[in-house]
Design an enzyme around this catalytic site. Sequence first.
Site, short mmCIF file in Angstrom:
data_model
loop_
_atom_site.label_atom_id
_atom_site.label_comp_id
_atom_site.label_asym_id
_atom_site.label_seq_id
_atom_site.Cartn_x
_atom_site.Cartn_y
_atom_site.Cartn_z
N CYS A 1 0.83 -1.20 0.00
CA CYS A 1 0.00 0.00 0.00
C CYS A 1 0.86 1.25 0.00
CB CYS A 1 -0.92 -0.01 1.21
SG CYS A 1 -1.96 1.46 1.36
N CYS B 1 -5.15 -1.63 6.71
CA CYS B 1 -5.90 -0.44 6.30
C CYS B 1 -7.29 -0.74 5.76
CB CYS B 1 -5.09 0.38 5.30
SG CYS B 1 -4.13 -0.57 4.12
#
Length: 372
Positions: free
Chosen positions: A102, A200
């Site tokens: 990410c 996340c």
Amino acid sequence: MNAIKHRIVVGLSGGVDSAVSAWLLKRAGHEVLGIFMKNWEDDDAEEYCSSRQDFLDAAAVADVIGIEIEHVNFAAEYKDRVFAEFLREYQAGRTPNPDVLCNAEIKFKAFLDHALRLGAEKIATGHYARVQCNPQSGLHELRKGLDPAKDQSYFLHRLTQAQLARTLFPVGELRKTEVRRIALEIGLPNARKKDSTGICFIGERPFREFLGRYLQTRPGPIKDERGRTIGQHMGLSFYTLGQRQGLGIGGIKEPRAAKGGGAHAPWFVARKDMAANTLIAVQGHGHPWLLSGALAFDAAAWVAGHPPAPGRYGAKTRYRQADAPCTLEPANGPHDRLTFDAPQWAVTPGQSAVLYDGDTCLGGGVIAAAEP
């Protein structure tokens, strides 16, 4: 950070670290704009998804600091670049680290590209790390954050020179206690907000339940080192090496202590036999099957743009691990290789092996295999 004034776009997550980062930059006289990144849309209405509240917190922070904030949706990019790879790795029996991907693909690529379109000269996030330009080599070095308990360089090891040249980590020079103190002192509304601990896009939700929505379950046997069936697993994708909880097996009574632990010592996942759809568990934290003296890794990414010279370094095979003294072997074959001075526990394919020279993060790769 104070010498030249820049137009800086700050990734405001709703947490206290990015909030204080924005305030520090604004106080230093920079032109600051906040961006809230929405990276996940599936099941947004469920109790585990905090993106709406996080945006409200980020907006409240922007109001107190006196900066504008923009809400940007990167969910499509996230699904293509991060989540698809996450599922491929789990399906193959490995344990990926989506936060590493990410950072490389979203927070410091899609976000950076968006910031540059807005006329930004730099971006900033609330990561506990530091970027320093080496005056001799001219290279940007990724350093550990000054707070050893919060250092996040492990998750940033795939960043390139081009990305680091545009990046600031304002709280990397501070300890977490100081960040909290500043937030309280200036009256930030999220000063006491609890740190996020979930992945996340998963957050704090039950992991197996979430993964089961996307991966086919294929139950099979759990066997011990002698080949005896001691339980049933739900599907190899749902387990990781070194896992203790959630195995659903108890102790096996033996007249003598089992190898690596007593008769009722806890069970740990030691191996996965993908071909036989079998999970292998052993008893005792110190069982030899849980220890590795070396590892092979691939998909290497080096901060300097080229690999470091073979030799002595420190390495982490998981976050929150002390740097383990090791040797980077000369390149020979398709994989890079690290050998450790002391055996490492539960070295897990799919996780990142990250190399350090003191407090400088050199980069790393994805663990392909653990070796005895």
